[in-house]
Enzyme design. Structure first.
Site, short mmCIF file in Angstrom:
data_model
loop_
_atom_site.label_atom_id
_atom_site.label_comp_id
_atom_site.label_asym_id
_atom_site.label_seq_id
_atom_site.Cartn_x
_atom_site.Cartn_y
_atom_site.Cartn_z
N HIS A 98 0.84 -1.20 0.00
CA HIS A 98 0.00 0.00 0.00
C HIS A 98 0.87 1.24 0.00
O HIS A 98 2.00 1.23 0.47
CB HIS A 98 -0.95 0.02 1.20
CG HIS A 98 -0.29 -0.14 2.53
ND1 HIS A 98 0.12 -1.36 3.02
CD2 HIS A 98 0.07 0.77 3.47
CE1 HIS A 98 0.68 -1.21 4.20
NE2 HIS A 98 0.67 0.09 4.49
N HIS A 100 0.75 5.19 1.30
CA HIS A 100 0.06 6.21 2.10
C HIS A 100 0.07 7.53 1.34
O HIS A 100 1.11 7.94 0.82
CB HIS A 100 0.79 6.45 3.42
CG HIS A 100 0.79 5.30 4.37
ND1 HIS A 100 -0.06 5.24 5.45
CD2 HIS A 100 1.54 4.17 4.42
CE1 HIS A 100 0.17 4.13 6.14
NE2 HIS A 100 1.15 3.46 5.53
P1 5GP Z 1 1.60 0.39 7.50
O1 5GP Z 1 2.23 0.71 8.84
O2 5GP Z 1 1.44 -1.09 7.30
O3 5GP Z 1 2.33 1.06 6.37
O4 5GP Z 1 0.20 1.08 7.53
C1 5GP Z 1 -1.01 0.39 7.63
C2 5GP Z 1 -2.10 1.42 7.73
O5 5GP Z 1 -3.32 0.76 7.57
C3 5GP Z 1 -2.15 2.16 9.07
O6 5GP Z 1 -2.06 3.56 8.84
C4 5GP Z 1 -3.49 1.76 9.66
O7 5GP Z 1 -4.13 2.81 10.36
C5 5GP Z 1 -4.28 1.32 8.43
N1 5GP Z 1 -5.26 0.29 8.67
C6 5GP Z 1 -5.08 -0.87 9.37
N2 5GP Z 1 -6.21 -1.60 9.37
C7 5GP Z 1 -7.14 -0.89 8.66
C8 5GP Z 1 -8.50 -1.13 8.33
O8 5GP Z 1 -9.11 -2.15 8.68
N3 5GP Z 1 -9.13 -0.18 7.60
C9 5GP Z 1 -8.48 0.96 7.19
N4 5GP Z 1 -9.20 1.82 6.48
N5 5GP Z 1 -7.21 1.21 7.47
C10 5GP Z 1 -6.53 0.30 8.22
#
Ligand code: 5GP
Ligand code: ZN
Length: 141
Positions: A98, A100
């Site tokens: 993903h 951001h």
């Molecule tokens: P990472 O740290 O893996 O780059 O970021 C994962 C992101 O996914 C985090 O900002 C977290 O808030 C978001 N996230 C985790 N679970 C969910 C979910 O069930 N729904 C949504 N919309 N965002 C999520």
């Protein structure tokens, strides 16, 4: 259990979806760092960005930058960060690739990227340059 982003893509998990095409979906982050914090996610499951085929990566990045402009305008932000946490030590929690999109405001308190960094020696710089260049041979053409 399973992958939360795959569940969102399948429609079995709710999400505030703002964009969707054949290859990707974008929805608001459940714990936003700023209003409009968006996640752009490839519909095919890859554990991170790195193992994605180059064309798929490229399409995703192109979508991210277009989407970011719309998000920025929508929340009247002054700028944005595109951020990829690739790997656990880089802060990746959700093991589905993903990007951001984080809107930024001149007066916000996020520190992203953090200040700092110091120029290494010329020798170290040369070593790293050579090493990277060797690994790039043929992979970008
Ligand atoms: P990472 O740290 O893996 O780059 O970021 C994962 C992101 O996914 C985090 O900002 C977290 O808030 C978001 N996230 C985790 N679970 C969910 C979910 O069930 N729904 C949504 N919309 N965002 C999520
Ligand atoms: Zn997944």
């Amino acid at each position: 259990m399973g992958c939360v982003f795959c569940n969102i893509i399948a429609g079995t998990e709710p999400a505030a979806t703002i964009y969707e095409d054949d290859q990707s979906i974008a929805f608001l982050d459940i714990a936003p760092l700023a209003p409009g914090h968006t996640l752009l996610v490839p519909k095919e499951h890859y554990s991170s960005l790195a193992p994605m085929p180059a064309e798929y990566q490229g399409a995703l990045m192109a979508t991210a930058s277009r989407l970011a402009v719309a998000v920025m305008k929508a929340v009247k932000a002054d700028g944005f960060n595109l951020l990829v946490n690739n790997g656990t030590c880089a802060g990746q929690v959700v093991r589905h690739a993903h990007i951001h999109i984080i809107p930024r405001f001149c007066l916000d308190t996020l520190v992203l990227p953090p200040p700092g960094g110091r120029p290494p020696s010329q020798e170290k710089t040369r070593d790293i340059m050579d090493n990277i260049k060797q690994r790039l041979d043929g992979t970008l053409s």
